[in-house]
Design a protein around this motif. Sequence first.
Motif, short mmCIF file in Angstrom:
data_model
loop_
_atom_site.label_atom_id
_atom_site.label_comp_id
_atom_site.label_asym_id
_atom_site.label_seq_id
_atom_site.Cartn_x
_atom_site.Cartn_y
_atom_site.Cartn_z
N PHE A 169 -41.12 -45.69 21.43
CA PHE A 169 -41.53 -46.10 20.08
C PHE A 169 -40.41 -46.78 19.31
CE2 PHE A 169 -39.50 -42.12 18.97
CZ PHE A 169 -39.05 -42.30 17.67
N LYS A 170 -39.17 -46.43 19.58
CA LYS A 170 -38.07 -47.06 18.85
C LYS A 170 -37.92 -48.54 19.19
CE LYS A 170 -35.27 -42.95 17.88
NZ LYS A 170 -33.96 -42.28 18.03
N VAL A 225 -50.14 -45.10 27.85
CA VAL A 225 -48.82 -45.57 27.41
C VAL A 225 -48.08 -44.41 26.75
CG1 VAL A 225 -47.55 -47.24 26.02
CG2 VAL A 225 -49.73 -47.89 27.07
N ASP A 226 -46.92 -44.08 27.27
CA ASP A 226 -46.10 -42.94 26.82
C ASP A 226 -45.02 -43.45 25.88
OD1 ASP A 226 -44.22 -40.78 26.68
OD2 ASP A 226 -44.94 -40.02 28.61
N ALA A 227 -44.95 -42.90 24.66
CA ALA A 227 -44.02 -43.37 23.64
C ALA A 227 -42.66 -42.68 23.67
CB ALA A 227 -44.64 -43.18 22.25
N ARG A 228 -42.45 -41.75 24.60
CA ARG A 228 -41.18 -41.01 24.62
C ARG A 228 -40.03 -41.87 25.14
NH1 ARG A 228 -42.25 -36.19 28.32
NH2 ARG A 228 -43.43 -37.83 29.41
N ALA A 229 -38.82 -41.37 24.93
CA ALA A 229 -37.64 -42.07 25.42
C ALA A 229 -37.70 -42.22 26.94
CB ALA A 229 -36.38 -41.31 25.02
N GLY A 231 -40.13 -44.20 10.73
CA GLY A 231 -41.59 -44.11 10.64
C GLY A 231 -42.23 -43.22 11.68
N MET A 232 -41.43 -42.47 12.45
CA MET A 232 -42.01 -41.69 13.54
C MET A 232 -42.93 -40.58 13.06
SD MET A 232 -38.76 -39.46 14.99
CE MET A 232 -39.73 -38.45 16.12
N TYR A 233 -42.66 -40.03 11.88
CA TYR A 233 -43.54 -38.99 11.33
C TYR A 233 -44.54 -39.58 10.34
CZ TYR A 233 -39.96 -36.02 13.38
OH TYR A 233 -39.09 -35.43 14.26
#
Length: 281
Positions: A206-207, A176-180, A102-104
Motif C-alpha cells: 500500500f505504501k 491483491v495483498d497490500a502487505r509489505a 492514510g492507512m487507517y
Amino acid sequence: MYTTLISAAELAEHIEDPRWVVIDCRHDLVNLDAGREGYAIGHIKGAQFVNLETELSGEKRGVDGAFRGRHPLPARAEFVEVLRRLGVNDDTQVVAYDAHGGMYAARLWWMLRWIGHPAVAVLDGGMAAWQSAGLPMDAAVPSRAPGSIEAKPSLVETVDMAAVLANLESGEFTVVDARAPDRFRGENETIDPVGGHIPGAVNRFFKDNLQPDGKFKDPAQLRAELTAVVADPSKAVMQCGSGVTACHNLLALEVAGLPGAALYPGSWSEWSADPSRPVAR
C-alpha cells in the motif's frame, strides 16, 4: 462533494462548516492506545476520534466460534450508530485523516461507502500536511448533536473466505495483498502467527501508492502502476493482514479511475488461522 481525496487547503476552507465532520483515525497496531493519546495531545481543529479496534471493527469470532480476523467488519447497524454519535447525517461531508499515509483513514473511507455514504474523503498527506501548512490544531474534544445517518445500499463489494477458497480452483478473480513484500513472502512476520500469503495472490504494497511526502501519487501514475497489477478491477479482490491497508489500495484504485474491486475483510489473519488452508511463500 469530495469522494476520494481532499487537500489540507480545501479542508481548511470548510473547517467551521457544521455540515462537515472531520474524524481522526490515528492508530498503532502494537500500542493500541497511541491513537487516542495522540488525539488528546493535539488534533485538527474540530476533529473527533474513532478507534479502529472498538468502533471500526466487530467481534473477532463469529457465532460459530470461528476466528474472523483481527479487524472484522462490525454489523452495519452498529457502525451506523458510531456515525450518529459523531454527528454524521445523510448530507454530511466526512473527512478522515491519520498520521500514517492514510492507512487507517482509508478504512473509515471504505466503511462509509460500505453503508452507502459517498461523501467521504481522506485528507491527502494526513496530519503532516495540515501541520506543515500551519493550519489550526486543537486539544479540545468537540461537542456535536447526534446525527441521523441511515444505511443505504452499499457502494462497494466484499467477498468472504469461502469465495477466496473457491477461487483457488476457479481463478475467477485476482487477489491483491497490500502487505509489505517481506511479509508477503512469509519473512519477518511479527503480527500474525503464520507467515506467507494466499496462493495465487499478487503483492501491491500500500505504501507504493504514496509519494515521499506521504501524499498519494497522481491519478495517471497510479493508473499506470495499478493496471500492471489489476487488469480488470471488477475481477479483483483486495486483502492485507486484517482488512485495513487493503482499503488503501481500494482508495488508490478509485483515485486512478479504476473502481469496482472488492474487499476480503478477514484477509490474511482470518485465512491463516485455519491450518487446513494452503499457504504460499
